[in-house]
Design a protein around this motif. Structure first.
Motif, short mmCIF file in Angstrom:
data_model
loop_
_atom_site.label_atom_id
_atom_site.label_comp_id
_atom_site.label_asym_id
_atom_site.label_seq_id
_atom_site.Cartn_x
_atom_site.Cartn_y
_atom_site.Cartn_z
N ARG A 2 5.63 -13.79 -37.23
CA ARG A 2 7.06 -13.57 -37.11
C ARG A 2 7.66 -14.42 -35.98
O ARG A 2 6.99 -14.83 -35.05
CB ARG A 2 7.35 -12.09 -36.84
N LEU A 30 18.46 -7.97 -42.13
CA LEU A 30 17.09 -8.39 -41.83
C LEU A 30 16.95 -8.64 -40.34
O LEU A 30 17.67 -9.48 -39.77
CB LEU A 30 16.73 -9.64 -42.62
N ARG A 33 10.89 -11.01 -40.27
CA ARG A 33 10.03 -11.02 -41.45
C ARG A 33 8.89 -12.00 -41.24
O ARG A 33 9.07 -13.05 -40.60
CB ARG A 33 10.84 -11.41 -42.68
N ASP A 38 4.97 -10.96 -45.99
CA ASP A 38 6.13 -10.16 -46.43
C ASP A 38 6.32 -8.88 -45.62
O ASP A 38 7.13 -8.03 -45.99
CB ASP A 38 6.06 -9.81 -47.92
N LEU A 40 8.05 -6.78 -42.81
CA LEU A 40 9.41 -6.98 -42.34
C LEU A 40 9.93 -5.75 -41.60
O LEU A 40 9.38 -4.66 -41.70
CB LEU A 40 10.36 -7.33 -43.49
#
Length: 275
Positions: A2, A30, A33, A38, A40
């Protein structure tokens, strides 16, 4: 891996549709992520009448209700309610009669043996914690944070028996200030639920979000108002290594660490005049 974000005020992030998460008609902001796995973190807003059917999922989910009301497997979750739903757990039906806004965390896909091991699923599950009930009984010492005890309290929400990962809440009193910088051997993120917090990169307010890679230097922090913060570590058990830092100030220069996609929002982060 990330991005390093330290820090962004979520109020300035755009809303987008959450259908990529499988949440029809819901919206999300968001926060971060991992494009490889994937995994998140986001703010999720669901409208009145929204539902999600139960089912076995290949990833862990964590939720923390910010406002509104959410029903999880028949239990009513009001603001400041928390749950950790491990991979393979099938009591994960969601619905909301009135609408709700929540922090939503999704892990990378977990090993298949975890999804089929009923004993581990039960051990990892945190079905429902209401922060308005219970005691601030967390032990700072177990995370190497013993110096915080004089001006703060901790509420541990989960300690994973498999990974050692921990999610917890801290509440600090007004005008508490730290003296040293910290490093942790795991990635750590936090979301400010209430209050104000000053640190080397600026003054964060409610809605601020940070995520740091392992061993990133941060702190000391202090708050003129007191602060309520949710912390979430991943990648193993949290430890803390302390080192000397520049003197703390309640009036730091605004200089957040942001990836390119968030730099257009940087100038919006500085505290606005109050009077």
């Amino acid at each position: 891996m990330r991005e390093h974000i330290d820090y962004i005020q979520a109020q300035h992030l755009p809303w987008e549709q959450a259908d990529q998460l499988g949440f029809d008609v819901a919206r999300m902001k968001l926060l971060s992520r991992d494009d490889e796995t994937d995994a998140l973190s986001c703010i999720l807003s669901v409208p009145a009448g929204w539902t999600r059917a139960a089912g076995s999922l290949p990833f862990d989910e964590e939720i923390y209700v910010l406002d509104g009301a959410l029903i999880v497997d028949g239990s009513n979750f009001l603001a400041h309610s928390y749950s950790f739903l491990p991979t393979g757990y099938q009591g994960n039906a969601f619905s909301s009669e009135t609408g709700a806004t929540l922090l939503y965390f999704r892990s990378e896909q977990m090993a298949q043996e975890l999804a089929s091991d009923a004993e581990k699923i039960r051990a990892r599950l945190v079905r429902h914690i209401d922060l308005s009930e219970g005691q601030w009984d967390g032990d700072f010492d177990q995370f190497g944070l013993g110096s915080m005890k004089a001006g703060a309290r901790m509420r541990v929400l989960r300690q994973d028996p498999v990974s050692g990962e921990t999610t917890y809440i801290t509440a600090t009193i007004a005008f508490r200030r730290g003296e040293k910088a910290e490093r942790h051997p795991i990635a750590q993120e936090f979301f400010m639920l209430a209050g104000e917090l000053s640190g080397p990169l600026g003054t964060m307010q409610a809605g601020a979000y940070c995520i740091r890679p392992p061993m990133a230097k941060h702190a000391p922090y202090g708050s003129p108002t007191g602060a309520l913060i949710l912390f979430r570590g991943f990648g193993g058990r949290q430890e803390t290594f302390w080192e000397e830092a520049d003197p703390f100030t309640f009036y730091p220069t605004h200089q957040p660490i942001l990836p390119d996609r968030l730099k257009p929002f940087s100038k919006l982060q500085a505290p606005q005049p109050r009077y």
